[in-house]
Design a protein around this motif. Sequence first.
Motif, short mmCIF file in Angstrom:
data_model
loop_
_atom_site.label_atom_id
_atom_site.label_comp_id
_atom_site.label_asym_id
_atom_site.label_seq_id
_atom_site.Cartn_x
_atom_site.Cartn_y
_atom_site.Cartn_z
N ASN A 32 0.81 -1.21 0.00
CA ASN A 32 0.00 0.00 0.00
C ASN A 32 0.85 1.27 0.00
O ASN A 32 0.53 2.25 -0.67
CB ASN A 32 -0.92 0.02 1.22
CG ASN A 32 -1.90 -1.13 1.20
OD1 ASN A 32 -2.39 -1.52 0.14
ND2 ASN A 32 -2.18 -1.70 2.36
N MET A 33 1.91 1.22 0.79
CA MET A 33 2.75 2.41 0.95
C MET A 33 4.21 2.01 0.83
O MET A 33 4.63 1.00 1.40
CB MET A 33 2.55 3.03 2.34
CG MET A 33 1.12 3.33 2.72
SD MET A 33 0.56 4.88 2.00
CE MET A 33 1.43 6.05 3.03
N VAL A 34 4.99 2.81 0.13
CA VAL A 34 6.43 2.65 0.12
C VAL A 34 7.06 3.96 0.58
O VAL A 34 6.72 5.03 0.06
CB VAL A 34 6.96 2.25 -1.27
CG1 VAL A 34 8.49 2.16 -1.24
CG2 VAL A 34 6.35 0.93 -1.71
N ALA A 97 8.55 -1.01 2.84
CA ALA A 97 7.36 -1.42 2.10
C ALA A 97 6.29 -1.87 3.08
O ALA A 97 6.51 -2.82 3.86
CB ALA A 97 7.69 -2.55 1.13
N PHE A 98 5.17 -1.20 3.08
CA PHE A 98 4.10 -1.47 4.05
C PHE A 98 2.85 -1.93 3.34
O PHE A 98 2.31 -1.23 2.48
CB PHE A 98 3.81 -0.22 4.88
CG PHE A 98 2.77 -0.43 5.93
CD1 PHE A 98 1.45 -0.06 5.71
CD2 PHE A 98 3.11 -1.02 7.14
CE1 PHE A 98 0.49 -0.27 6.68
CE2 PHE A 98 2.15 -1.24 8.11
CZ PHE A 98 0.84 -0.86 7.88
N GLY A 99 2.40 -3.13 3.70
CA GLY A 99 1.16 -3.67 3.16
C GLY A 99 0.62 -4.66 4.15
O GLY A 99 0.31 -4.31 5.28
N ASN A 100 0.53 -5.92 3.75
CA ASN A 100 0.17 -6.98 4.70
C ASN A 100 1.30 -7.23 5.70
O ASN A 100 1.07 -7.75 6.79
CB ASN A 100 -0.17 -8.27 3.96
CG ASN A 100 -1.41 -8.11 3.11
OD1 ASN A 100 -2.34 -7.40 3.47
ND2 ASN A 100 -1.42 -8.76 1.96
N THR A 101 2.49 -6.86 5.29
CA THR A 101 3.66 -6.93 6.16
C THR A 101 4.36 -5.57 6.14
O THR A 101 4.01 -4.70 5.35
CB THR A 101 4.65 -8.01 5.68
OG1 THR A 101 5.05 -7.71 4.34
CG2 THR A 101 4.00 -9.39 5.72
N ASP A 102 5.33 -5.42 7.01
CA ASP A 102 6.09 -4.18 7.12
C ASP A 102 7.56 -4.55 6.99
O ASP A 102 8.14 -5.12 7.92
CB ASP A 102 5.81 -3.53 8.47
CG ASP A 102 6.35 -2.11 8.56
OD1 ASP A 102 6.15 -1.47 9.62
OD2 ASP A 102 6.97 -1.64 7.58
N SER A 103 8.14 -4.24 5.82
CA SER A 103 9.49 -4.73 5.52
C SER A 103 10.43 -3.57 5.22
O SER A 103 10.08 -2.64 4.48
CB SER A 103 9.45 -5.66 4.30
OG SER A 103 8.58 -6.75 4.53
N TRP A 104 11.63 -3.67 5.76
CA TRP A 104 12.68 -2.66 5.57
C TRP A 104 13.86 -3.27 4.82
O TRP A 104 14.17 -4.45 4.99
CB TRP A 104 13.19 -2.16 6.92
CG TRP A 104 12.23 -1.33 7.70
CD1 TRP A 104 11.17 -1.78 8.44
CD2 TRP A 104 12.24 0.09 7.86
NE1 TRP A 104 10.53 -0.73 9.05
CE2 TRP A 104 11.18 0.44 8.72
CE3 TRP A 104 13.06 1.11 7.38
CZ2 TRP A 104 10.89 1.75 9.10
CZ3 TRP A 104 12.79 2.42 7.76
CH2 TRP A 104 11.71 2.74 8.61
N GLY A 105 14.53 -2.41 4.06
CA GLY A 105 15.77 -2.83 3.44
C GLY A 105 16.94 -2.57 4.37
O GLY A 105 16.78 -2.06 5.49
N GLN A 106 18.14 -2.92 3.89
CA GLN A 106 19.35 -2.77 4.68
C GLN A 106 19.95 -1.38 4.58
O GLN A 106 20.83 -1.03 5.37
CB GLN A 106 20.39 -3.81 4.24
CG GLN A 106 19.98 -5.24 4.54
CD GLN A 106 19.80 -5.47 6.03
OE1 GLN A 106 20.69 -5.20 6.84
NE2 GLN A 106 18.62 -5.97 6.42
#
Length: 114
Positions: A32-34, A97-106
């Motif tokens: 949904n959101m980056v 990257a935020f959607g069903n999960t919330d993931s970050w890069g390095q």
Amino acid sequence: QVHVVESGGGLVQAGGSLRLSCAVSPSILDINMVYWYRQPPGKQRELVAFITSGGTTNYDGAVKGRFTISRDNANNTVDLQMNSLKPEDTAVYYCRAFGNTDSWGQGTQVTVSS
């Protein structure tokens, strides 16, 4: 599980440009959101810009007019075009990257020399 990888950082002189890219896998379509954040040396992480799935964008005042965030659903990427760079833009830049999960890069290092 969503995986996020940033690229494009480097060393540039003040007034120069860099283009950061955030690759989202397996797909950006459920995101949904980056966001792009940055963390300057010795300081806290701060929000730089974000883009929604519908293409709405928002920028921190310090970068508005100089940075442009864009989303390419076909290539599962979100780019951050950075122009007129200043030494105070020096930081590690992170994609989220935020959607069903919330993931970050390095993160990717951006250094702007005066």
